[in-house]
Design a protein around this motif. Structure first.
Motif, PDB file in Angstrom:
ATOM      1  N   GLY A  83      20.120  62.215 -86.886  1.00 37.25           N
ATOM      2  CA  GLY A  83      21.554  62.003 -86.831  1.00 37.25           C
ATOM      3  C   GLY A  83      22.406  63.200 -87.186  1.00 37.25           C
ATOM      4  N   LYS A  84      21.809  64.378 -87.258  1.00 39.58           N
ATOM      5  CA  LYS A  84      22.567  65.581 -87.609  1.00 39.58           C
ATOM      6  C   LYS A  84      22.159  66.739 -86.707  1.00 39.58           C
ATOM      7  N   MET A  85      23.053  67.704 -86.584  1.00 37.95           N
ATOM      8  CA  MET A  85      22.724  68.960 -85.897  1.00 37.95           C
ATOM      9  C   MET A  85      22.591  70.053 -86.952  1.00 37.95           C
ATOM     10  N   THR A  86      21.636  70.944 -86.766  1.00 42.19           N
ATOM     11  CA  THR A  86      21.360  71.981 -87.761  1.00 42.19           C
ATOM     12  C   THR A  86      21.305  73.343 -87.082  1.00 42.19           C
ATOM     13  N   VAL A  87      21.917  74.318 -87.733  1.00 36.25           N
ATOM     14  CA  VAL A  87      21.905  75.692 -87.225  1.00 36.25           C
ATOM     15  C   VAL A  87      20.460  76.175 -87.062  1.00 36.25           C
ATOM     16  N   VAL A  88      20.165  76.756 -85.923  1.00 39.19           N
ATOM     17  CA  VAL A  88      18.891  77.447 -85.708  1.00 39.19           C
ATOM     18  C   VAL A  88      19.204  78.932 -85.706  1.00 39.19           C
ATOM     19  N   LYS A  89      18.736  79.622 -86.725  1.00 40.10           N
ATOM     20  CA  LYS A  89      19.057  81.028 -86.919  1.00 40.10           C
ATOM     21  C   LYS A  89      18.783  81.856 -85.667  1.00 40.10           C
ATOM     22  N   GLY A  90      19.776  82.642 -85.271  1.00 41.36           N
ATOM     23  CA  GLY A  90      19.617  83.541 -84.140  1.00 41.36           C
ATOM     24  C   GLY A  90      20.060  82.967 -82.806  1.00 41.36           C
ATOM     25  N   THR A  91      20.322  81.659 -82.773  1.00 42.60           N
ATOM     26  CA  THR A  91      20.746  81.067 -81.502  1.00 42.60           C
ATOM     27  C   THR A  91      22.232  81.281 -81.240  1.00 42.60           C
ATOM     28  N   GLY A  92      22.978  81.620 -82.291  1.00 38.88           N
ATOM     29  CA  GLY A  92      24.389  81.941 -82.122  1.00 38.88           C
ATOM     30  C   GLY A  92      25.318  80.765 -82.360  1.00 38.88           C
ATOM     31  N   HIS A  93      26.609  81.067 -82.361  1.00 40.17           N
ATOM     32  CA  HIS A  93      27.637  80.046 -82.572  1.00 40.17           C
ATOM     33  C   HIS A  93      27.654  79.080 -81.384  1.00 40.17           C
ATOM     34  N   ILE A  94      28.171  77.872 -81.652  1.00 44.51           N
ATOM     35  CA  ILE A  94      28.368  76.908 -80.571  1.00 44.51           C
ATOM     36  C   ILE A  94      29.825  76.459 -80.564  1.00 44.51           C
ATOM     37  N   SER A  95      30.297  76.020 -79.399  1.00 41.26           N
ATOM     38  CA  SER A  95      31.675  75.572 -79.235  1.00 41.26           C
ATOM     39  C   SER A  95      31.719  74.281 -78.432  1.00 41.26           C
ATOM     40  N   THR A  96      32.779  73.512 -78.650  1.00 47.38           N
ATOM     41  CA  THR A  96      32.994  72.344 -77.795  1.00 47.38           C
ATOM     42  C   THR A  96      33.351  72.808 -76.390  1.00 47.38           C
ATOM     43  N   LYS A  97      32.912  72.056 -75.424  1.00 49.24           N
ATOM     44  CA  LYS A  97      33.286  72.352 -74.045  1.00 49.24           C
ATOM     45  C   LYS A  97      34.761  72.057 -73.805  1.00 49.24           C
ATOM     46  N   GLN A  98      35.274  71.078 -74.515  1.00 50.03           N
ATOM     47  CA  GLN A  98      36.679  70.707 -74.389  1.00 50.03           C
ATOM     48  C   GLN A  98      37.540  71.570 -75.310  1.00 50.03           C
ATOM     49  N   LYS A  99      38.750  71.858 -74.885  1.00 52.96           N
ATOM     50  CA  LYS A  99      39.682  72.668 -75.671  1.00 52.96           C
ATOM     51  C   LYS A  99      40.825  71.806 -76.190  1.00 52.96           C
ATOM     52  N   PHE A 100      41.378  72.249 -77.321  1.00 53.98           N
ATOM     53  CA  PHE A 100      42.368  71.444 -78.013  1.00 53.98           C
ATOM     54  C   PHE A 100      43.521  72.310 -78.514  1.00 53.98           C
ATOM     55  N   THR A 101      44.617  71.636 -78.884  1.00 57.34           N
ATOM     56  CA  THR A 101      45.787  72.331 -79.430  1.00 57.34           C
ATOM     57  C   THR A 101      46.064  71.843 -80.851  1.00 57.34           C
ATOM     58  N   ASP A 102      46.768  70.732 -80.997  1.00 62.53           N
ATOM     59  CA  ASP A 102      47.057  70.173 -82.326  1.00 62.53           C
ATOM     60  C   ASP A 102      46.166  68.946 -82.528  1.00 62.53           C
ATOM     61  N   TYR A 103      45.626  68.789 -83.748  1.00 58.90           N
ATOM     62  CA  TYR A 103      44.696  67.682 -83.930  1.00 58.90           C
ATOM     63  C   TYR A 103      44.391  67.369 -85.390  1.00 58.90           C
ATOM     64  N   GLN A 104      43.721  66.228 -85.542  1.00 57.55           N
ATOM     65  CA  GLN A 104      43.082  65.824 -86.787  1.00 57.55           C
ATOM     66  C   GLN A 104      41.582  65.885 -86.536  1.00 57.55           C
ATOM     67  N   LEU A 105      40.871  66.640 -87.343  1.00 56.20           N
ATOM     68  CA  LEU A 105      39.428  66.822 -87.159  1.00 56.20           C
ATOM     69  C   LEU A 105      38.674  66.307 -88.377  1.00 56.20           C
ATOM     70  N   HIS A 106      37.660  65.496 -88.132  1.00 54.34           N
ATOM     71  CA  HIS A 106      36.766  65.024 -89.198  1.00 54.34           C
ATOM     72  C   HIS A 106      35.392  65.616 -88.958  1.00 54.34           C
ATOM     73  N   ILE A 107      34.816  66.208 -89.992  1.00 57.19           N
ATOM     74  CA  ILE A 107      33.488  66.804 -89.854  1.00 57.19           C
ATOM     75  C   ILE A 107      32.780  66.775 -91.207  1.00 57.19           C
ATOM     76  N   GLU A 108      31.511  66.432 -91.197  1.00 60.06           N
ATOM     77  CA  GLU A 108      30.709  66.380 -92.414  1.00 60.06           C
ATOM     78  C   GLU A 108      29.630  67.458 -92.334  1.00 60.06           C
ATOM     79  N   TRP A 109      29.383  68.118 -93.465  1.00 58.73           N
ATOM     80  CA  TRP A 109      28.417  69.212 -93.457  1.00 58.73           C
ATOM     81  C   TRP A 109      27.549  69.207 -94.721  1.00 58.73           C
ATOM     82  N   GLN A 110      26.386  69.810 -94.601  1.00 63.98           N
ATOM     83  CA  GLN A 110      25.391  69.800 -95.676  1.00 63.98           C
ATOM     84  C   GLN A 110      24.763  71.184 -95.820  1.00 63.98           C
ATOM     85  N   SER A 111      24.803  71.704 -97.034  1.00 59.48           N
ATOM     86  CA  SER A 111      24.101  72.962 -97.305  1.00 59.48           C
ATOM     87  C   SER A 111      22.618  72.678 -97.463  1.00 59.48           C
TER      88      SER A 111
END
Length: 249
Positions: free
Chosen positions: A82-110
């Motif tokens: 149920g989570k996505m995890t950085v794979v070192k060396g694969t680089g940054h990722i971006s949403t395909k969709q673009k946005f302007t003004d918004y409310q964003l919810h995101i959960e992260w784990q070290s």
């Protein structure tokens, strides 16, 4: 002389009319419906873990709504449990969709990392508004770093008001309210970008002005741009993300 008298008379008439109008505006209405407006009706949104008008960017199953910044191809981070995890060396990722003004919810784990890792080397990632303005992700639990580079910072610009991070390995939550910059026709800034960040239920950025791009070296830049993606950073640490949704405003 006659023309001057006529002009003076016109000025007196206009002044009297303005005074009458001005006095009329100051009089309180006698009926309540004078100050009521009904249309258009306010849109109904069903609240909940995910509001009914939200766009789900990651539901824990796949990265179909994301792409690699390196080559524009498939995002190559790991999806599991149920989570996505950085794979070192694969680089940054971006949403395909673009946005302007918004409310964003995101959960992260070290990730659980050795004590030998310190400062920016521990649990480092980032969330980029419109692909260029970073809200820092970092393991800032008993791990001191520069103020404007710890978790909840607008990277290299504005330090968080406080540090409400949870211990390493636990999940953290960002709720971000973002207003994009507006530019004049000649490339100047009409209004800057602003961001509010609520970190584990605690406000750490309160309608903070973003000075420009969040550069690692040097001063912020202000390129003219339109809508942009949400980007997540590969900084070499196995940081995980889940439950990502956005509401356009």
């Amino acid at each position: 002389m006659k023309q001057k008298l006529i002009l003076f008379g016109l000025l007196l008439t206009a002044s009297a009319a303005y005074s009458q109008d001005h006095r009329h505006v100051q009089i309180n209405p006698t009926k309540p419906d004078v100050t009521e407006y009904w249309d258009p009706e306010v849109k109904l949104v069903t609240p909940g873990a995910i509001p009914s008008d939200a766009i789900v960017l990651f539901d824990g199953k796949n990265l179909d709504k994301w792409e690699s910044i390196k080559d524009g191809g498939e995002a190559k981070w790991k999806v599991e449990d149920g989570k996505m995890t950085v794979v070192k060396g694969t680089g940054h990722i971006s949403t395909k969709q673009k946005f302007t003004d918004y409310q964003l919810h995101i959960e992260w784990q070290s990730p659980i990392e050795p004590e030998t890792l310190k400062s920016q080397g521990k649990g480092n990632s980032g969330i980029f508004m419109q692909g260029m303005y970073e809200v820092q992700v970092l393991n800032s639990y008993q791990n001191r770093s520069y103020r404007n580079g710890q978790a909840g910072a607008i990277y290299k610009q504005s330090a968080p008001l406080v540090n409400p991070i949870r211990p390493m390995g636990e999940w953290n939550v960002y709720d971000i309210i973002y207003t994009a910059p507006r530019f004049t026709v000649n490339g100047g800034i009409e209004t800057p970008a602003y961001v509010t960040v609520i970190f584990n239920g605690v406000v750490v950025q309160n309608h903070t002005k973003i000075q420009g791009t969040t550069e690692y070296i040097g001063q912020p830049l202000n390129p003219v741009h339109g809508p942009g993606p949400i980007s997540l950073q590969d900084h070499g640490n196995a940081v995980s993300f889940r439950n990502i949704w956005i509401r356009e405003m």
